[in-house]
Design a protein around this motif. Sequence first.
Motif, PDB file in Angstrom:
ATOM      1  N   LYS A 112      28.918   1.867  15.553  1.00 37.97           N
ATOM      2  CA  LYS A 112      29.610   1.504  14.314  1.00 37.97           C
ATOM      3  C   LYS A 112      31.052   2.010  14.302  1.00 37.97           C
ATOM      4  O   LYS A 112      31.854   1.560  13.511  1.00 37.97           O
ATOM      5  CB  LYS A 112      28.853   2.015  13.094  1.00 37.97           C
ATOM      6  N   ARG A 113      31.403   2.912  15.226  1.00 47.41           N
ATOM      7  CA  ARG A 113      32.772   3.406  15.340  1.00 47.41           C
ATOM      8  C   ARG A 113      33.631   2.534  16.259  1.00 47.41           C
ATOM      9  O   ARG A 113      34.772   2.870  16.552  1.00 47.41           O
ATOM     10  CB  ARG A 113      32.762   4.840  15.852  1.00 47.41           C
ATOM     11  N   ARG A 114      33.096   1.441  16.703  1.00 48.05           N
ATOM     12  CA  ARG A 114      33.804   0.528  17.605  1.00 48.05           C
ATOM     13  C   ARG A 114      35.043  -0.076  16.942  1.00 48.05           C
ATOM     14  O   ARG A 114      35.974  -0.497  17.606  1.00 48.05           O
ATOM     15  CB  ARG A 114      32.827  -0.571  18.044  1.00 48.05           C
ATOM     16  N   TYR A 115      35.076  -0.059  15.621  1.00 52.02           N
ATOM     17  CA  TYR A 115      36.215  -0.648  14.921  1.00 52.02           C
ATOM     18  C   TYR A 115      37.517   0.058  15.289  1.00 52.02           C
ATOM     19  O   TYR A 115      38.592  -0.536  15.218  1.00 52.02           O
ATOM     20  CB  TYR A 115      36.006  -0.620  13.403  1.00 52.02           C
ATOM     21  N   LYS A 116      37.441   1.312  15.713  1.00 48.73           N
ATOM     22  CA  LYS A 116      38.655   2.038  16.082  1.00 48.73           C
ATOM     23  C   LYS A 116      39.276   1.452  17.347  1.00 48.73           C
ATOM     24  O   LYS A 116      40.499   1.412  17.479  1.00 48.73           O
ATOM     25  CB  LYS A 116      38.342   3.516  16.277  1.00 48.73           C
ATOM     26  N   VAL A 117      38.444   0.983  18.260  1.00 53.60           N
ATOM     27  CA  VAL A 117      38.953   0.331  19.464  1.00 53.60           C
ATOM     28  C   VAL A 117      39.588  -1.009  19.099  1.00 53.60           C
ATOM     29  O   VAL A 117      40.684  -1.346  19.561  1.00 53.60           O
ATOM     30  CB  VAL A 117      37.822   0.141  20.497  1.00 53.60           C
ATOM     31  N   GLU A 118      38.913  -1.777  18.258  1.00 58.74           N
ATOM     32  CA  GLU A 118      39.447  -3.075  17.837  1.00 58.74           C
ATOM     33  C   GLU A 118      40.740  -2.905  17.044  1.00 58.74           C
ATOM     34  O   GLU A 118      41.651  -3.728  17.141  1.00 58.74           O
ATOM     35  CB  GLU A 118      38.408  -3.825  17.009  1.00 58.74           C
ATOM     36  N   ARG A 119      40.831  -1.830  16.272  1.00 63.46           N
ATOM     37  CA  ARG A 119      42.050  -1.548  15.518  1.00 63.46           C
ATOM     38  C   ARG A 119      43.204  -1.277  16.475  1.00 63.46           C
ATOM     39  O   ARG A 119      44.333  -1.717  16.242  1.00 63.46           O
ATOM     40  CB  ARG A 119      41.804  -0.347  14.603  1.00 63.46           C
TER      41      ARG A 119
END
Length: 157
Positions: A112-119
Amino acid sequence: MVRPGKKGGDQVGKTKCGKGCKVVDIVDPHGTPLGVHLAAANRSEVKLIEPLLDDLQIPGKAPEHLLYDKAADSDPLRKRLQAERGVELVCPHRKNRKKKPTQDGRLVRKYKRRYKVERTYSWLHNFRRTIIRYETTLLRYSGWIHLACALITLRRL
């Protein structure tokens, strides 16, 4: 002036949508880029993860967990990363997986912390020069990518 030679430049590969180049990066828990690897777009992403870890700018410090998308769902890759580098690959399994799942729900909750990579990818795409590859040499294009990563890092401080 006519220039003989191969068209397209270094590390440009054909895809379904045309020609392109893949930019794969590794970020810290806050989204700051730590390492970047460039390759032709027709290369498999499973084969790009190990060179990316080799390009990591912090020597001797490998990440504990590596969050990746479904493209890296490969049991041999998981075993190699765990045995050789001590890195646990966290990625959801593909729908068409034939073998039994290797990860339980506890480990996949880190995904669920993958959004930091996409950001970080969206920050990288704020620089117009990095979206479309205009340069024919990989050296010049990687220079623009590294400059964008340096500016992202400076903004994060």
